[in-house]
Design a protein around this motif. Structure first.
Motif, PDB file in Angstrom:
ATOM      1  N   HIS A  52      35.810   8.076  58.436  1.00 18.66           N
ATOM      2  CA  HIS A  52      34.330   8.202  58.468  1.00 18.66           C
ATOM      3  C   HIS A  52      34.044   9.359  59.850  1.00 18.66           C
ATOM      4  CE1 HIS A  52      33.626   5.151  55.736  1.00 18.66           C
ATOM      5  NE2 HIS A  52      34.044   4.169  56.462  1.00 18.66           N
ATOM      6  N   MET A  53      35.101  10.296  60.029  1.00 14.26           N
ATOM      7  CA  MET A  53      34.768  10.949  60.941  1.00 14.26           C
ATOM      8  C   MET A  53      33.698  12.332  60.410  1.00 14.26           C
ATOM      9  SD  MET A  53      38.941  11.739  62.342  1.00 14.26           S
ATOM     10  CE  MET A  53      38.448  13.078  63.395  1.00 14.26           C
ATOM     11  N   LYS A  54      33.468  13.204  61.416  1.00 15.49           N
ATOM     12  CA  LYS A  54      32.575  13.999  61.011  1.00 15.49           C
ATOM     13  C   LYS A  54      33.040  15.486  60.735  1.00 15.49           C
ATOM     14  CE  LYS A  54      28.212  16.296  62.536  1.00 15.49           C
ATOM     15  NZ  LYS A  54      26.994  16.394  63.251  1.00 15.49           N
ATOM     16  N   ALA A  55      34.343  15.849  61.256  1.00 14.09           N
ATOM     17  CA  ALA A  55      34.870  17.056  61.137  1.00 14.09           C
ATOM     18  C   ALA A  55      36.201  17.146  61.607  1.00 14.09           C
ATOM     19  CB  ALA A  55      33.815  18.414  61.563  1.00 14.09           C
ATOM     20  N   VAL A  56      36.728  17.929  61.147  1.00 19.33           N
ATOM     21  CA  VAL A  56      38.378  18.435  61.703  1.00 19.33           C
ATOM     22  C   VAL A  56      38.277  19.863  61.568  1.00 19.33           C
ATOM     23  CG1 VAL A  56      39.248  16.379  60.953  1.00 19.33           C
ATOM     24  CG2 VAL A  56      39.511  18.265  59.533  1.00 19.33           C
ATOM     25  N   VAL A  57      39.173  20.369  62.565  1.00 16.96           N
ATOM     26  CA  VAL A  57      39.812  21.790  62.566  1.00 16.96           C
ATOM     27  C   VAL A  57      41.150  21.878  62.504  1.00 16.96           C
ATOM     28  CG1 VAL A  57      39.659  23.978  64.217  1.00 16.96           C
ATOM     29  CG2 VAL A  57      37.896  22.167  64.429  1.00 16.96           C
ATOM     30  N   LEU A  58      41.525  22.795  61.397  1.00 19.65           N
ATOM     31  CA  LEU A  58      42.827  23.111  61.046  1.00 19.65           C
ATOM     32  C   LEU A  58      43.593  24.200  61.778  1.00 19.65           C
ATOM     33  CD1 LEU A  58      42.724  22.747  57.282  1.00 19.65           C
ATOM     34  CD2 LEU A  58      43.247  20.862  58.987  1.00 19.65           C
ATOM     35  N   LYS A  59      44.415  24.001  62.324  1.00 18.22           N
ATOM     36  CA  LYS A  59      45.051  25.141  63.181  1.00 18.22           C
ATOM     37  C   LYS A  59      46.679  25.315  62.719  1.00 18.22           C
ATOM     38  CE  LYS A  59      46.509  26.455  68.077  1.00 18.22           C
ATOM     39  NZ  LYS A  59      46.239  26.028  69.373  1.00 18.22           N
ATOM     40  N   ASN A  60      46.963  26.843  62.777  1.00 18.47           N
ATOM     41  CA  ASN A  60      48.314  27.242  62.538  1.00 18.47           C
ATOM     42  C   ASN A  60      48.600  28.425  63.331  1.00 18.47           C
ATOM     43  OD1 ASN A  60      50.156  28.643  60.803  1.00 18.47           O
ATOM     44  ND2 ASN A  60      50.092  27.172  59.628  1.00 18.47           N
ATOM     45  N   HIS A  61      49.709  28.221  63.993  1.00 11.59           N
ATOM     46  CA  HIS A  61      50.220  29.564  64.880  1.00 11.59           C
ATOM     47  C   HIS A  61      50.581  30.652  64.154  1.00 11.59           C
ATOM     48  CE1 HIS A  61      50.424  26.762  68.244  1.00 11.59           C
ATOM     49  NE2 HIS A  61      51.136  26.009  67.421  1.00 11.59           N
ATOM     50  N   TYR A  62      50.654  30.688  62.885  1.00  8.40           N
ATOM     51  CA  TYR A  62      51.283  31.908  62.042  1.00  8.40           C
ATOM     52  C   TYR A  62      50.435  32.254  61.028  1.00  8.40           C
ATOM     53  CZ  TYR A  62      55.416  30.156  64.721  1.00  8.40           C
ATOM     54  OH  TYR A  62      56.175  29.832  65.600  1.00  8.40           O
ATOM     55  N   GLY A  63      49.414  31.708  60.624  1.00  2.00           N
ATOM     56  CA  GLY A  63      48.471  32.113  59.623  1.00  2.00           C
ATOM     57  C   GLY A  63      46.965  31.417  59.804  1.00  2.00           C
ATOM     58  N   SER A  64      46.182  32.281  59.152  1.00  6.14           N
ATOM     59  CA  SER A  64      44.734  31.878  59.362  1.00  6.14           C
ATOM     60  C   SER A  64      44.577  30.805  58.455  1.00  6.14           C
ATOM     61  CB  SER A  64      43.608  32.973  58.643  1.00  6.14           C
ATOM     62  OG  SER A  64      42.447  32.440  58.727  1.00  6.14           O
ATOM     63  N   THR A  65      43.438  29.825  58.875  1.00  8.44           N
ATOM     64  CA  THR A  65      43.523  28.427  58.294  1.00  8.44           C
ATOM     65  C   THR A  65      41.656  28.855  57.529  1.00  8.44           C
ATOM     66  OG1 THR A  65      42.592  27.469  60.118  1.00  8.44           O
ATOM     67  CG2 THR A  65      45.060  27.071  59.466  1.00  8.44           C
ATOM     68  N   ALA A  66      41.200  29.646  57.563  1.00  6.31           N
ATOM     69  CA  ALA A  66      40.006  30.003  57.262  1.00  6.31           C
ATOM     70  C   ALA A  66      39.788  29.711  55.542  1.00  6.31           C
ATOM     71  CB  ALA A  66      39.253  31.228  57.476  1.00  6.31           C
ATOM     72  N   ALA A  67      40.596  30.313  55.007  1.00  6.07           N
ATOM     73  CA  ALA A  67      40.481  30.268  53.377  1.00  6.07           C
ATOM     74  C   ALA A  67      40.949  28.782  52.889  1.00  6.07           C
ATOM     75  CB  ALA A  67      41.295  31.169  52.651  1.00  6.07           C
ATOM     76  N   ARG A  68      41.751  28.207  53.715  1.00  2.16           N
ATOM     77  CA  ARG A  68      42.415  26.837  53.355  1.00  2.16           C
ATOM     78  C   ARG A  68      41.146  25.967  53.713  1.00  2.16           C
ATOM     79  NH1 ARG A  68      48.024  26.867  56.795  1.00  2.16           N
ATOM     80  NH2 ARG A  68      47.495  24.585  56.721  1.00  2.16           N
ATOM     81  N   ALA A  69      40.525  26.186  54.892  1.00  2.00           N
ATOM     82  CA  ALA A  69      39.229  25.141  54.855  1.00  2.00           C
ATOM     83  C   ALA A  69      38.159  25.194  53.853  1.00  2.00           C
ATOM     84  CB  ALA A  69      38.602  25.487  56.321  1.00  2.00           C
ATOM     85  N   VAL A  70      37.875  26.478  53.429  1.00  2.00           N
ATOM     86  CA  VAL A  70      36.889  26.619  52.287  1.00  2.00           C
ATOM     87  C   VAL A  70      37.286  25.691  51.024  1.00  2.00           C
ATOM     88  CG1 VAL A  70      35.836  28.124  50.536  1.00  2.00           C
ATOM     89  CG2 VAL A  70      36.152  29.102  52.871  1.00  2.00           C
ATOM     90  N   LEU A  71      38.580  25.881  50.732  1.00  2.00           N
ATOM     91  CA  LEU A  71      39.183  25.109  49.410  1.00  2.00           C
ATOM     92  C   LEU A  71      39.098  23.543  49.887  1.00  2.00           C
ATOM     93  CD1 LEU A  71      42.340  27.300  48.538  1.00  2.00           C
ATOM     94  CD2 LEU A  71      40.008  27.071  47.555  1.00  2.00           C
ATOM     95  N   VAL A  72      39.458  23.108  50.943  1.00  2.00           N
ATOM     96  CA  VAL A  72      39.428  21.663  51.229  1.00  2.00           C
ATOM     97  C   VAL A  72      37.967  20.949  51.135  1.00  2.00           C
ATOM     98  CG1 VAL A  72      40.121  20.031  52.860  1.00  2.00           C
ATOM     99  CG2 VAL A  72      41.528  21.873  52.748  1.00  2.00           C
TER     100      VAL A  72
END
Length: 327
Positions: free
Chosen positions: A77-97
């Motif tokens: 029941h968390m509100k949000a998470v931030v995905l981090k990757n040292h080598y690639g953007s996670t913005a598009a991945r976040a949209v899909l998730v």
């Protein structure tokens, strides 16, 4: 009559099997394999935000993929998470998730390492345009920062964001985009001197959302005086649970060359500077370490056990990170 009953029963069994099969294949992807909400009781991290999780796909083996991270966080029941990757953007991945696991908000961003072109304003622009409201975070260099290479005795050409106390022109260009689009600026693994120069410049540009990445770790290597100054200048200070798992006895071999930052040290900093200046995160994701949600729960329990009050916990795990993300 017996034959009729037999045929009727057989037809019912076949129909039931078909319906069960149809229902299973009609389930949303995220409901297969894990219960959608595993915790029936109130979670100790309910409405929390984890600002720092590493997931797969990644260069480094990770324990969970993006969707699994979101499912476990939703279960708690968390509100949000931030995905981090040292080598690639996670913005598009976040949209899909967010489309597949709508019960929780998932944010991404870009780390300005060599794979992103270094201090590259174009990479920041693209990240935010692709991710829109979920492409929110800009990390200054991490594993490719000159300071990171120096601290951990690694070879290679490191990236600097400032020299002699002044930020470089390309850094200024990135900061202007962060200010314009109201993004979150994270300091990554740059040096303490660079951190202070960036925070000062960010203030001049009226950047509201600044987070000092794992502020008490080897990188950036800030002193308590630095922490206090950065907080007074409006930056939030990240406390990452993974730093309590690091040191020569760390379960993950890659963490054994980092110094251990104890819960007691973190508590002392909170009491000195004030919970209103801190953000809790886990920075978990490596296979030998706990699952991010389990690590977050343990982190909160340890902080409470060392005298941090529930209102202070709520500030650091809910209100402060929500303010940074604008949610």
């Amino acid at each position: 009559m017996n034959l009729f009953r037999f045929l009727t029963l057989k037809l019912l069994v076949i129909t039931a099997a078909f319906l069960i099969s149809w229902f299973a294949f009609s389930l949303p992807v995220y409901s297969v394999g894990y219960p959608q909400f595993a915790d029936s009781q109130k979670s100790i991290i309910e409405s929390a935000i984890d600002f720092h999780i590493h997931s797969s796909p990644d260069v480094i083996p990770r324990r969970l993929d993006d969707f699994e991270v979101a499912k476990f966080a939703a279960s708690a029941h968390m509100k949000a998470v931030v995905l981090k990757n040292h080598y690639g953007s996670t913005a598009a991945r976040a949209v899909l998730v967010n489309k597949i696991v709508p019960e929780i908000q998932v944010f991404g961003g870009v780390v300005l390492n060599h794979s992103a072109g270094g201090i590259n304003p174009d990479a920041v622009e693209a990240m935010h345009r692709i991710g829109r409201k979920y492409g929110k975070v800009v990390w200054l260099p991490t594993v490719d920062a000159a300071n990171h290479l120096k601290v951990f005795h690694k070879s290679g050409i490191g990236i600097k964001v400032a020299e002699n106390g002044k930020i470089l022109p390309e850094t200024a260009a990135v900061l202007k985009i962060v200010a314009r689009d109201n993004l979150v600026l994270e300091t990554g693994h740059i040096s303490s001197e660079e951190v202070m120069a960036v925070v000062a410049e960010a203030n001049l540009l009226n950047i509201k959302n600044i987070l000092i990445t794992h502020a008490m770790a080897d990188v950036p290597g800030l002193s308590l005086e630095n922490l206090q100054t950065a907080a007074q200048m409006g930056a939030f200070l990240e406390l990452a649970f993974v730093n309590d798992l690091m040191g020569e006895n760390a379960a993950d071999e890659g963490h054994r060359n980092w110094h251990h930052v104890s819960i007691n040290q973190m508590v002392a900093a909170i009491k000195l500077i004030g919970a209103e200046h801190f953000v809790l995160s886990t920075d978990l994701g490596r296979k030998p370490d706990p699952l991010p949600t389990e690590g977050y729960k343990l982190f909160v329990k340890k902080l409470i056990g060392e005298g941090i009050s529930q209102p202070e916990i709520d500030l650091m795990m809910k209100q402060n990170p929500a303010r940074l993300l604008g949610i």
